[in-house]
Write a protein that holds these residues in place. Structure first.
Motif, PDB file in Angstrom:
ATOM      1  N   ASP A 219      22.592  77.271 -65.042  1.00  0.00           N
ATOM      2  CA  ASP A 219      22.697  78.496 -65.822  1.00  0.00           C
ATOM      3  C   ASP A 219      23.206  79.699 -65.022  1.00  0.00           C
ATOM      4  O   ASP A 219      23.012  80.836 -65.412  1.00  0.00           O
ATOM      5  CB  ASP A 219      21.357  78.837 -66.472  1.00  0.00           C
ATOM      6  CG  ASP A 219      20.236  79.010 -65.468  1.00  0.00           C
ATOM      7  OD1 ASP A 219      20.482  78.920 -64.250  1.00  0.00           O
ATOM      8  OD2 ASP A 219      19.095  79.228 -65.904  1.00  0.00           O
ATOM      9  N   GLN A 220      23.867  79.445 -63.894  1.00  0.00           N
ATOM     10  CA  GLN A 220      24.366  80.553 -63.082  1.00  0.00           C
ATOM     11  C   GLN A 220      25.855  80.777 -63.304  1.00  0.00           C
ATOM     12  O   GLN A 220      26.590  79.874 -63.672  1.00  0.00           O
ATOM     13  CB  GLN A 220      24.110  80.294 -61.608  1.00  0.00           C
ATOM     14  CG  GLN A 220      22.642  80.350 -61.273  1.00  0.00           C
ATOM     15  CD  GLN A 220      22.384  80.111 -59.802  1.00  0.00           C
ATOM     16  OE1 GLN A 220      23.200  79.566 -59.099  1.00  0.00           O
ATOM     17  NE2 GLN A 220      21.216  80.528 -59.362  1.00  0.00           N
ATOM     18  N   GLY A 221      26.294  81.990 -63.054  1.00  0.00           N
ATOM     19  CA  GLY A 221      27.695  82.362 -63.100  1.00  0.00           C
ATOM     20  C   GLY A 221      28.161  82.773 -61.724  1.00  0.00           C
ATOM     21  O   GLY A 221      27.435  82.628 -60.747  1.00  0.00           O
ATOM     22  N   PRO A 222      29.360  83.303 -61.628  1.00  0.00           N
ATOM     23  CA  PRO A 222      29.887  83.727 -60.328  1.00  0.00           C
ATOM     24  C   PRO A 222      29.044  84.843 -59.709  1.00  0.00           C
ATOM     25  O   PRO A 222      28.524  85.701 -60.415  1.00  0.00           O
ATOM     26  CB  PRO A 222      31.278  84.267 -60.667  1.00  0.00           C
ATOM     27  CG  PRO A 222      31.634  83.666 -61.974  1.00  0.00           C
ATOM     28  CD  PRO A 222      30.342  83.470 -62.699  1.00  0.00           C
ATOM     29  N   PRO A 223      28.912  84.855 -58.378  1.00  0.00           N
ATOM     30  CA  PRO A 223      28.156  85.905 -57.701  1.00  0.00           C
ATOM     31  C   PRO A 223      28.943  87.218 -57.670  1.00  0.00           C
ATOM     32  O   PRO A 223      30.145  87.239 -57.931  1.00  0.00           O
ATOM     33  CB  PRO A 223      27.982  85.345 -56.284  1.00  0.00           C
ATOM     34  CG  PRO A 223      29.149  84.438 -56.099  1.00  0.00           C
ATOM     35  CD  PRO A 223      29.438  83.855 -57.459  1.00  0.00           C
TER      36      PRO A 223
END
Length: 133
Positions: A93-97
């Motif tokens: 569930d993560q996107g780009p930092p």
């Protein structure tokens, strides 16, 4: 499908709900899959954001132990055949930092992302174009 895919990215690397996953086999690779619903083009940079994972194709990947292999995020500069490592996502569930567009661009998309990188670049013109953080 286009409206749902936009919701999958976060403003930072913090968790955000991903509503759809459509994991497909990466061409030419027996155990690697890419999420077709996650692929999109960043309006600001023209980079293609993609995620791949090794293991089983039928997600969801949220319950995967780290030993199964993480989901890996990439940004692809298709015209230059370069990629940026956006990190690993163990929960799905993560996107780009933050600051991801300024990451080091490394040669050879196929060497890092494999067949999924080829698919992403070949379909770049048909992928959703979104304003990513």
């Amino acid at each position: 499908m286009l409206g749902v895919t936009v919701l999958g990215l976060a403003a930072t690397a913090t968790a955000t709900p991903t509503l759809a996953e459509n994991w497909k086999p990466s061409p030419g690779e027996a155990k690697t899959f890419y999420d077709a619903d996650f692929m999109r083009v960043d309006e600001a940079s023209g980079l293609v954001v993609v995620r791949i994972a090794e293991g089983r194709p039928n997600g969801p990947y949220k319950a995967w132990p780290a030993g199964k292999g993480p989901i890996i995020l990439y940004a692809l500069d298709c015209a230059a055949d370069k990629w940026i490592d956006l990190g690993m996502d163990f929960s799905g569930d993560q996107g780009p930092p933050k600051g991801w567009r300024k990451g080091e661009k490394i040669e050879d998309i196929k060497g890092a992302v494999g067949g999924a990188g080829r698919v992403a670049c070949e379909t770049k013109d048909t992928l959703p174009k979104v304003a990513l953080p």
